[in-house]
Design a protein around this motif. Structure first.
Motif, PDB file in Angstrom:
ATOM      1  N   UNK A  70       0.793  -1.224   0.000  1.00 51.44           N
ATOM      2  CA  UNK A  70       0.000   0.000   0.000  1.00 51.44           C
ATOM      3  C   UNK A  70       0.824   1.271   0.000  1.00 51.44           C
ATOM      4  N   UNK A  71       2.159   1.138   0.158  1.00 47.60           N
ATOM      5  CA  UNK A  71       3.005   2.331   0.134  1.00 47.60           C
ATOM      6  C   UNK A  71       3.521   2.557  -1.290  1.00 47.60           C
ATOM      7  N   UNK A  72       3.776   3.815  -1.628  1.00 46.07           N
ATOM      8  CA  UNK A  72       4.266   4.154  -2.965  1.00 46.07           C
ATOM      9  C   UNK A  72       5.602   4.877  -2.831  1.00 46.07           C
ATOM     10  N   UNK A  73       6.633   4.354  -3.501  1.00 44.44           N
ATOM     11  CA  UNK A  73       7.950   4.981  -3.440  1.00 44.44           C
ATOM     12  C   UNK A  73       8.323   5.494  -4.836  1.00 44.44           C
ATOM     13  N   UNK A  74       8.690   6.765  -4.890  1.00 47.02           N
ATOM     14  CA  UNK A  74       8.977   7.397  -6.183  1.00 47.02           C
ATOM     15  C   UNK A  74      10.438   7.831  -6.235  1.00 47.02           C
ATOM     16  N   UNK A  75      11.147   7.462  -7.312  1.00 47.61           N
ATOM     17  CA  UNK A  75      12.508   7.956  -7.518  1.00 47.61           C
ATOM     18  C   UNK A  75      12.628   8.500  -8.948  1.00 47.61           C
ATOM     19  N   UNK A  76      13.630   9.340  -9.150  1.00 52.45           N
ATOM     20  CA  UNK A  76      13.862   9.901 -10.484  1.00 52.45           C
ATOM     21  C   UNK A  76      13.153  11.222 -10.696  1.00 52.45           C
ATOM     22  N   UNK A  77      12.348  11.659  -9.715  1.00 56.81           N
ATOM     23  CA  UNK A  77      11.650  12.941  -9.829  1.00 56.81           C
ATOM     24  C   UNK A  77      12.570  14.072  -9.391  1.00 56.81           C
ATOM     25  N   UNK A  78      12.518  15.193 -10.137  1.00 61.47           N
ATOM     26  CA  UNK A  78      13.370  16.335  -9.839  1.00 61.47           C
ATOM     27  C   UNK A  78      12.812  17.138  -8.667  1.00 61.47           C
ATOM     28  N   UNK A  79      11.488  17.207  -8.542  1.00 54.77           N
ATOM     29  CA  UNK A  79      10.888  17.985  -7.455  1.00 54.77           C
ATOM     30  C   UNK A  79       9.743  17.197  -6.816  1.00 54.77           C
TER      31      UNK A  79
END
Lengths: 122, 418
Positions: free
Chosen positions: A24-33
């Motif tokens: 249920x958790x969401x992890x985001x990488x590669x985003x600048x902001x």
């Protein structure tokens, strides 16, 4: 756990992000902001989009007036909102930012004019 | 004869920013615009995404343009609308522009000239398509003009050739208005438009993008009835046997933009074959002293924010133009660089914050952009990726490297292997 690639459309930078989902958790990488992270979470829960279009007017020199929604609406309501926009005819001289349809389809967003094309004296 | 310090040709985002900035720097300014309203192409760019860099807001084209138009009017800068420049001549003291409008023909004398004439779309005549010549073959900008300014839908079922941003934006716009966009065909193996536009304009509406494909023939007598598409090989030549017929009433072209520089060329301004705009120094002065270039006439931008920025630079420089001597050194781009602006530096007035715009020739991952002067590195920046559709901007300090006319200034991209 699932990983997918997603392109953030919030700004022209268009970051390519890796989005991982687990428990249920969401992890985001590669985003600048941080807007990228918010975009990814929305895409997986409730994708939102803006609409920019035109409304008909009764003024022959400017047959259409540009407009947009004042804030993002659910992606699956795009064509319903377009139907509402296409039913309107602007008959008065309004200014940029003026509301054309208040709280369209109860989505908590207004359809507003984006031009001073019809303003008096233009 | 009307006299002014700075004459701006073009009332789009570049010309507006240039006029405002020249006025703020004390110059008397006249702006010439051939249409009845200021704002240039932004008048018909009703989609949002403008101004994120400058205003940190997502504005539509008209909203972005009108912010500048409002300021332009508050400053009481003179604009001549529905006015067309027919000729510009160089004189001893500056320039004389001959213009025509409903009042007749008149001459305007100016000390300096800003060319903010924007760019033009490549048309069907400039891409090689076989077949008949029916109605229904037009550019994405023409489709945008019909839909967004005239309120007329120019197609019910169309094919788009080229994946430039305007084509992608129009794919979405026509779909929203009820037209069927059957597909976008791009001759190159990579898209020309911004990645986000591929996603929000095509993927969101299930519009297929066919890379390495092109339109080989059009059919129809009065109105377009269909097109033939085919796969292309690595030399962009159609592969026999892959042809497919698609029934449609319009073929919309989004196959590139070319800076408009007819006035510049007539004045002997040196044009860069890579940008197709004038070769400029850091102040955006062209090879002819007193003539400045900005916006899409200088090079085709992907973000209007940079159009305004270059307009401001040209406006400031034109207002402060004194005709003092320049000693130029060229910036030599390496083979991985599509183009670089400025192409030259005036070694007699080198700033510590020179704005440099560049595009890579191809898509490169993990690379370094580097500027060297006589072999010494003066600037270096790492990029996770460089893509030709996305222009990069860097600020370089050239003030400490003792530039002279004989300096060898090189810009290069080095692809680093992980």
């Amino acid at each position: 756990m699932s990983t997918r690639e997603m392109v953030c459309i919030t700004c022209p930078r268009g970051c390519t992000m890796q989005v991982e989902q687990f428990d249920g958790a969401i992890k985001v990488t590669g985003n600048f902001c941080k807007r990228g992270e918010q975009f990814a979470v929305n895409e997986l829960t409730m994708p939102m989009r803006t609409i920019c279009s035109t409304v008909k007017t009764s003024f022959p020199e400017s047959p259409v007036l540009p407009c947009r929604v004042s804030k993002d609406i659910p992606k699956d309501k795009i064509f319903d909102v377009m139907n509402e926009i296409n039913r309107v005819v602007v008959t008065e001289r309004i200014s940029r930012g003026d509301v054309i349809i208040k709280n369209v389809l109860g989505l908590d967003a207004d359809v507003i004019s984006t031009s001073d094309l019809l303003r008096k004296g233009e | 004869m009307i006299k002014t310090d700075v004459l701006v040709i073009g009332g789009g985002p570049a010309g507006l920013a240039a006029a405002i900035e020249a006025h703020k720097n004390g110059a008397k300014v006249i702006l010439i615009e051939r249409e009845s309203r200021l704002g240039g192409i932004l008048k018909q760019c009703i989609h949002d995404g403008f101004g994120l860099v400058r205003f940190e807001e997502k504005l539509s084209g008209p909203e972005y343009a009108e912010r500048f138009i409002d300021e332009f009017r508050e400053l009481h800068i003179e604009a001549l609308l529905l006015t067309f420049v027919t000729k510009v001549q160089k004189t001893e003291s500056g320039f004389v522009a001959t213009v025509v409008n409903r009042d007749g023909v008149m001459d305007i004398e100016a000390k300096s000239l800003i060319l903010a004439t924007g760019c033009r779309e490549r048309t069907a005549k400039q891409v090689f398509i076989h077949g008949t010549r029916p109605a229904g073959v037009f550019t994405a900008g023409t489709a945008q003009h019909f839909t967004n300014l005239l309120g007329e839908l120019p197609t019910k079922k169309c094919v788009i050739l080229g994946s430039g941003d305007i084509g992608l934006i129009m794919a979405r716009r026509l779909t929203l208005e009820g037209a069927k966009v059957l597909g976008v065909y791009e001759v190159k193996p990579t898209p020309s438009g911004l990645t986000r536009n591929i996603h929000q304009c095509l993927n969101d509406f299930d519009i297929p993008l066919h890379l390495s494909h092109t339109v080989t023939r059009v059919f129809g007598v009065d109105r377009l009835e269909g097109v033939e598409v085919a796969k292309v090989d690595e030399n962009m030549r159609a592969i026999p046997g892959t042809e497919e017929y698609i029934e449609c009433d319009a073929l919309i072209l989004s196959v590139g933009l070319i800076p408009e520089n007819e006035i510049a060329e007539n004045l002997g301004v040196e044009i860069d074959p890579k940008t197709k705009g004038p070769k400029c120094d850091a102040s955006l002065m062209t090879s002819v002293p007193g003539i400045f270039s900005c916006g899409n006439a200088l090079h085709v931008n992907d973000l209007v924010d940079y159009v305004s920025e270059s307009g401001e630079t040209a406006g400031r420089s034109a207002a402060l133009f004194s005709g003092k001597e320049r000693k130029m050194a060229s910036v030599i781009p390496g083979d991985k660089i599509l183009y670089i602006v400025p192409q030259k530096l005036d070694t007699l007035s080198v700033g510590s914050e020179t704005v440099v715009y560049f595009r890579s020739k191809e898509v490169y991952d993990d690379s370094i952009f580097r500027i060297t002067v006589d072999g010494e590195t003066v600037f270096e920046k790492k990029y996770a990726f460089l893509r030709p559709p996305e222009m990069e901007k860097v600020i370089v300090d050239f003030s400490k490297c003792g530039l002279s006319e004989n300096s060898k200034i090189s810009a290069e991209i080095e692809v680093t292997v992980k």
